[in-house]
Design a protein around this motif. Structure first.
Motif, mmCIF file in Angstrom:
data_model
loop_
_atom_site.group_PDB
_atom_site.id
_atom_site.type_symbol
_atom_site.label_atom_id
_atom_site.label_comp_id
_atom_site.label_asym_id
_atom_site.label_seq_id
_atom_site.Cartn_x
_atom_site.Cartn_y
_atom_site.Cartn_z
ATOM 1 N N SER A 36 0.848 -1.203 0.000
ATOM 2 C CA SER A 36 0.000 0.000 0.000
ATOM 3 C C SER A 36 0.878 1.246 0.000
ATOM 4 N N ILE A 38 3.117 4.432 0.072
ATOM 5 C CA ILE A 38 4.451 4.794 -0.422
ATOM 6 C C ILE A 38 5.240 3.549 -0.859
ATOM 7 N N ASP A 84 6.593 -10.240 8.748
ATOM 8 C CA ASP A 84 6.522 -9.134 9.706
ATOM 9 C C ASP A 84 7.966 -8.662 9.911
ATOM 10 N N ASN A 111 10.713 0.341 4.161
ATOM 11 C CA ASN A 111 9.581 1.278 4.132
ATOM 12 C C ASN A 111 8.527 0.983 5.182
ATOM 13 N N TYR A 184 6.158 7.335 17.584
ATOM 14 C CA TYR A 184 6.482 7.430 16.150
ATOM 15 C C TYR A 184 7.705 8.324 15.935
ATOM 16 N N ILE A 217 2.291 12.902 2.678
ATOM 17 C CA ILE A 217 2.069 12.182 1.413
ATOM 18 C C ILE A 217 0.691 11.538 1.497
ATOM 19 N N THR A 219 -1.587 9.005 1.640
ATOM 20 C CA THR A 219 -1.672 7.538 1.804
ATOM 21 C C THR A 219 -2.646 7.220 2.944
HETATM 22 P P1 NAD Z 1 0.748 2.761 4.729
HETATM 23 O O1 NAD Z 1 0.033 2.447 5.978
HETATM 24 O O2 NAD Z 1 0.022 2.730 3.443
HETATM 25 O O3 NAD Z 1 2.025 1.825 4.558
HETATM 26 C C1 NAD Z 1 2.697 1.190 5.593
HETATM 27 C C2 NAD Z 1 2.928 -0.229 5.152
HETATM 28 O O4 NAD Z 1 3.718 -0.899 6.140
HETATM 29 C C3 NAD Z 1 1.613 -0.992 5.009
HETATM 30 O O5 NAD Z 1 1.591 -1.660 3.777
HETATM 31 C C4 NAD Z 1 1.651 -1.984 6.162
HETATM 32 O O6 NAD Z 1 0.978 -3.193 5.890
HETATM 33 C C5 NAD Z 1 3.150 -2.181 6.293
HETATM 34 N N1 NAD Z 1 3.495 -2.746 7.591
HETATM 35 C C6 NAD Z 1 3.043 -2.371 8.817
HETATM 36 N N2 NAD Z 1 3.563 -3.153 9.746
HETATM 37 C C7 NAD Z 1 4.362 -4.050 9.119
HETATM 38 C C8 NAD Z 1 5.170 -5.130 9.545
HETATM 39 N N3 NAD Z 1 5.253 -5.472 10.834
HETATM 40 N N4 NAD Z 1 5.863 -5.825 8.610
HETATM 41 C C9 NAD Z 1 5.775 -5.515 7.311
HETATM 42 N N5 NAD Z 1 5.023 -4.506 6.849
HETATM 43 C C10 NAD Z 1 4.329 -3.796 7.739
HETATM 44 O O7 NAD Z 1 1.409 4.196 4.970
HETATM 45 P P2 NAD Z 1 2.536 4.973 4.146
HETATM 46 O O8 NAD Z 1 2.239 6.391 4.322
HETATM 47 O O9 NAD Z 1 2.679 4.424 2.781
HETATM 48 O O10 NAD Z 1 3.827 4.653 5.023
HETATM 49 C C11 NAD Z 1 5.016 4.120 4.471
HETATM 50 C C12 NAD Z 1 6.213 4.646 5.229
HETATM 51 O O11 NAD Z 1 6.313 6.056 5.026
HETATM 52 C C13 NAD Z 1 6.126 4.449 6.750
HETATM 53 O O12 NAD Z 1 7.400 4.093 7.242
HETATM 54 C C14 NAD Z 1 5.724 5.823 7.249
HETATM 55 O O13 NAD Z 1 6.145 6.049 8.572
HETATM 56 C C15 NAD Z 1 6.462 6.702 6.257
HETATM 57 N N6 NAD Z 1 5.937 8.076 6.154
HETATM 58 C C16 NAD Z 1 4.711 8.337 5.609
HETATM 59 C C17 NAD Z 1 4.280 9.648 5.511
HETATM 60 C C18 NAD Z 1 2.965 10.022 4.888
HETATM 61 O O14 NAD Z 1 2.635 11.218 4.887
HETATM 62 N N7 NAD Z 1 2.205 9.119 4.334
HETATM 63 C C19 NAD Z 1 5.071 10.682 5.984
HETATM 64 C C20 NAD Z 1 6.295 10.377 6.558
HETATM 65 C C21 NAD Z 1 6.734 9.071 6.618
#
Ligand code: NAD
Length: 286
Positions: A36, A38, A84, A111, A184, A217, A219
């Motif tokens: 999903s 990013i 995981d 990620n 976080y 971003i 998401t």
């Molecule tokens: P998201 O929830 O769509 O993606 C996170 C993904 O991590 C999901 O697919 C989830 O299933 C997976 N995940 C969670 N726990 C897990 C585990 N134990 N093992 C394997 N996979 C696992 O959200 P996103 O926004 O795409 O987040 C992706 C990364 O970007 C994260 O590290 C988040 O902290 C970082 N981030 C996102 C934003 C934003 O604005 N969206 C901003 C800063 C940082």
């Protein structure tokens, strides 16, 4: 400034006109949390740039299979793999699978991440541990397995100048404190020095380790911050560039950081945040 905004009608979405350059041709990658948001777009971008990709997912395979299909459409190979990232055995098994499918590994994108928010004095041990375990321990476990493999494989100059590349997805909250999200912010601050310390240790092996720190971003993780007009307008107060970022933009940054175009860059965090780290409170002089 107001005239400028009216005249230019600032566009929302970004579809830059950049051709797909196969800068990662022949390389093999693992992207964690790639079903999903990013991670999915990073996996697709890396696949389109010519790499074969293991699409790691935690629970639902649907998004992972969509990413696989997108990569296959461009002639690449991709496989979903459930693990995981906070579980050592499952992480080791994922790297074994990458070796089995591809023979070796050139790129790891750490990620996977999550939030478990609470006011600080109400935060439970479970909320603290889950976030630290996935966001920080997960990056440690995956990076450790990647470094072992990169070291074992060495450099193949026909594929890349480097023995391997690790990209840690961090956050602007590796430098911006975040009330109500202490677990976080602590995890992402930890990622920052994990990344730099590993980068320093493995640079002599020609292994590069960098981070991408996304701002806001679009998401599922931050749905409530952009889903309504009111929330979006509040969000814009924090973003000098006056638009939300799209996951594809992180994908493009990841391809560049994984490619030889950035070969002299290691131990750096690339903020992809529309200026969120530029103290937006001072935008009009403070
Ligand atoms: P998201 O929830 O769509 O993606 C996170 C993904 O991590 C999901 O697919 C989830 O299933 C997976 N995940 C969670 N726990 C897990 C585990 N134990 N093992 C394997 N996979 C696992 O959200 P996103 O926004 O795409 O987040 C992706 C990364 O970007 C994260 O590290 C988040 O902290 C970082 N981030 C996102 C934003 C934003 O604005 N969206 C901003 C800063 C940082």
């Amino acid at each position: 400034m107001k005239d400028y905004y009216q005249k230019n009608k600032l566009p929302e979405a970004v579809q830059p006109n950049c051709p797909i350059v196969q800068s990662l041709k022949g390389q093999k990658a693992i992207v964690t949390g790639a079903s999903s948001g990013i991670g999915k777009e990073i996996a697709i971008a890396i696949g389109k740039a010519g790499a074969d990709v293991i699409i790691n997912y935690a629970s639902s395979i649907k998004g992972a299979e969509e990413a696989v299909k997108e990569i296959e459409k461009c002639g690449g190979k991709a496989f979903p793999f459930k693990a995981d990232v906070s579980n050592e055995e499952e992480v080791v098994a994922m790297f074994e699978e990458a070796k089995k499918q591809f023979g070796s590994l050139d790129i790891l994108v750490n990620n996977a991440g999550l939030q478990k928010d609470a006011p600080f004095d109400e935060m439970t041990i479970e909320q603290w541990d889950r976030v630290i375990n996935v966001n920080l321990r997960g990056q440690f476990l995956c990076s450790r397995e990647a470094v072992k493999e990169f070291k074992n494989k060495g450099i193949n100059p026909n594929i890349s100048c480097a023995a391997g590349k690790i990209i840690c997805v961090s956050s602007v909250h590796d430098v911006i404190p975040w009330a109500g999200h202490v677990n976080y912010a602590a995890s992402k601050g930890g990622v920052s020095l994990l990344m730099k310390s590993v980068a320093q240790e493995v640079a002599p092996l020609r292994i590069r380790v960098n981070a991408i720190a996304p701002g806001a971003i679009r998401t599922p993780i931050n749905h409530e911050a952009w889903a309504t007009e009111e929330a979006y307008s509040d969000l814009m107060k924090l973003i000098p560039y006056k638009r939300i970022g799209e996951p594809e933009e992180i994908g493009r940054a990841a391809v560049w950081l994984a490619s030889d175009d950035s070969d002299y860059i290691t131990g750096t965090t690339l903020y992809v945040d529309g200026g969120m780290t530029l103290y937006p409170g001072f935008e009009t002089g403070g």
